[in-house]
Design an enzyme around this catalytic site. Structure first.
Site, PDB file in Angstrom:
ATOM      1  N   GLY A  57      68.624  34.425  61.431  1.00  0.00           N
ATOM      2  CA  GLY A  57      68.105  35.681  61.951  1.00  0.00           C
ATOM      3  C   GLY A  57      66.631  35.552  62.284  1.00  0.00           C
ATOM      4  N   GLN A 100      58.090  38.173  63.824  1.00  0.00           N
ATOM      5  CA  GLN A 100      57.852  36.794  63.365  1.00  0.00           C
ATOM      6  C   GLN A 100      57.322  35.880  64.463  1.00  0.00           C
ATOM      7  OE1 GLN A 100      61.975  36.701  61.479  1.00  0.00           O
ATOM      8  NE2 GLN A 100      60.850  35.234  60.233  1.00  0.00           N
ATOM      9  N   CYS A 131      63.456  32.761  54.491  1.00  0.00           N
ATOM     10  CA  CYS A 131      62.875  33.323  55.708  1.00  0.00           C
ATOM     11  C   CYS A 131      62.151  32.219  56.469  1.00  0.00           C
ATOM     12  CB  CYS A 131      61.883  34.414  55.309  1.00  0.00           C
ATOM     13  SG  CYS A 131      61.063  35.193  56.693  1.00  0.00           S
ATOM     14  N   LEU A 132      62.284  32.214  57.790  1.00  0.00           N
ATOM     15  CA  LEU A 132      61.599  31.196  58.599  1.00  0.00           C
ATOM     16  C   LEU A 132      60.076  31.320  58.496  1.00  0.00           C
ATOM     17  CD1 LEU A 132      63.769  31.141  61.860  1.00  0.00           C
ATOM     18  CD2 LEU A 132      63.813  29.536  59.948  1.00  0.00           C
ATOM     19  N   HIS A 177      66.920  42.489  55.886  1.00  0.00           N
ATOM     20  CA  HIS A 177      65.784  41.566  55.831  1.00  0.00           C
ATOM     21  C   HIS A 177      65.005  41.602  57.158  1.00  0.00           C
ATOM     22  CE1 HIS A 177      64.047  37.433  54.786  1.00  0.00           C
ATOM     23  NE2 HIS A 177      63.773  37.558  56.071  1.00  0.00           N
ATOM     24  N   GLU A 178      65.755  41.522  58.277  1.00  0.00           N
ATOM     25  CA  GLU A 178      65.102  41.507  59.594  1.00  0.00           C
ATOM     26  C   GLU A 178      64.478  42.865  59.928  1.00  0.00           C
ATOM     27  OE1 GLU A 178      64.630  38.684  60.625  1.00  0.00           O
ATOM     28  OE2 GLU A 178      66.243  37.588  59.660  1.00  0.00           O
ATOM     29  N   HIS A 198      61.113  43.149  58.523  1.00  0.00           N
ATOM     30  CA  HIS A 198      60.080  42.473  59.332  1.00  0.00           C
ATOM     31  C   HIS A 198      59.490  43.432  60.367  1.00  0.00           C
ATOM     32  CE1 HIS A 198      60.014  38.331  58.044  1.00  0.00           C
ATOM     33  NE2 HIS A 198      61.310  38.172  58.195  1.00  0.00           N
TER      34      HIS A 198
HETATM   35 NI    NI Z   1      62.565  36.623  57.520  1.00  0.00          NI
END
Ligand code: NI
Length: 171
Positions: A46, A51, A92-93, A134-135, A138
């Site tokens: 995701g 991000q 998370c990236l 989660h997204e 962000h």
């Molecule tokens: Ni993330």
């Protein structure tokens, strides 16, 4: 194919609040395509526009093994969340190499626009529910480590600052 730079925690730009997309036009479709490329390349399941330093309400998710089931959520909103909660180990990236347990509602209902600008609703549980929440965080400027203790957060922040300095040194 265009890859976008993924911001790394504790970058302050990760705390910006995304604005709604006014119109799903060619510019938004290009952002979605670039976000998908970036997510697949990472690889991740995701990615939120925040991000990649784009502060508009756009998410891409793909939970398939083959990475060929792209889901696009534009202007997503949670319309219902279950009282029942569940804990998952999240990553998370933007927080490379760290994973920890976060508790969230087990099931949610979400409404959003698709890539054609058409509204749809979706009920999600399991990993999809976790990923969406989660997204969505962000887009509100929240990173999952903010659910952890201050001690853990400080440790993660210090390690990642050190890591990005080392990466810069290698360039
Ligand atoms: Ni993330």
């Amino acid at each position: 194919m265009a890859l976008l730079n993924v911001l790394c925690y504790p970058d302050p730009r990760l705390h910006k609040i995304a604005k709604p997309v006014a119109q799903v036009d060619a510019r938004i479709k290009k952002i979605v395509a670039d976000m998908a490329d970036t997510m697949y390349e990472a690889p991740g399941v995701g990615l939120a526009a925040t991000q990649v330093d784009i502060h508009e309400r756009i998410l891409v998710i793909d939970l398939s093994d083959e990475q060929n089931e792209l889901m696009v959520f534009i202007n997503p909103e949670i319309t219902w969340a279950s009282a029942e909660k569940k804990s998952w180990r999240e990553g998370c990236l933007s927080v490379p190499e760290f994973y920890d347990e976060v508790e969230r509602p087990a099931e949610i209902r979400i409404k959003a626009l698709d890539i054609e600008g058409k509204e749809f609703e979706l009920e999600a549980d399991g990993l999809l529910a976790v990923c969406l929440q989660h997204e969505l965080d962000h887009l509100q400027g929240k990173v999952f480590v903010e659910y952890l203790s201050l001690l853990k957060r400080t440790r993660i922040s210090q390690k990642l600052k050190k890591r990005s300095k080392e990466l810069e040194g290698e360039r």
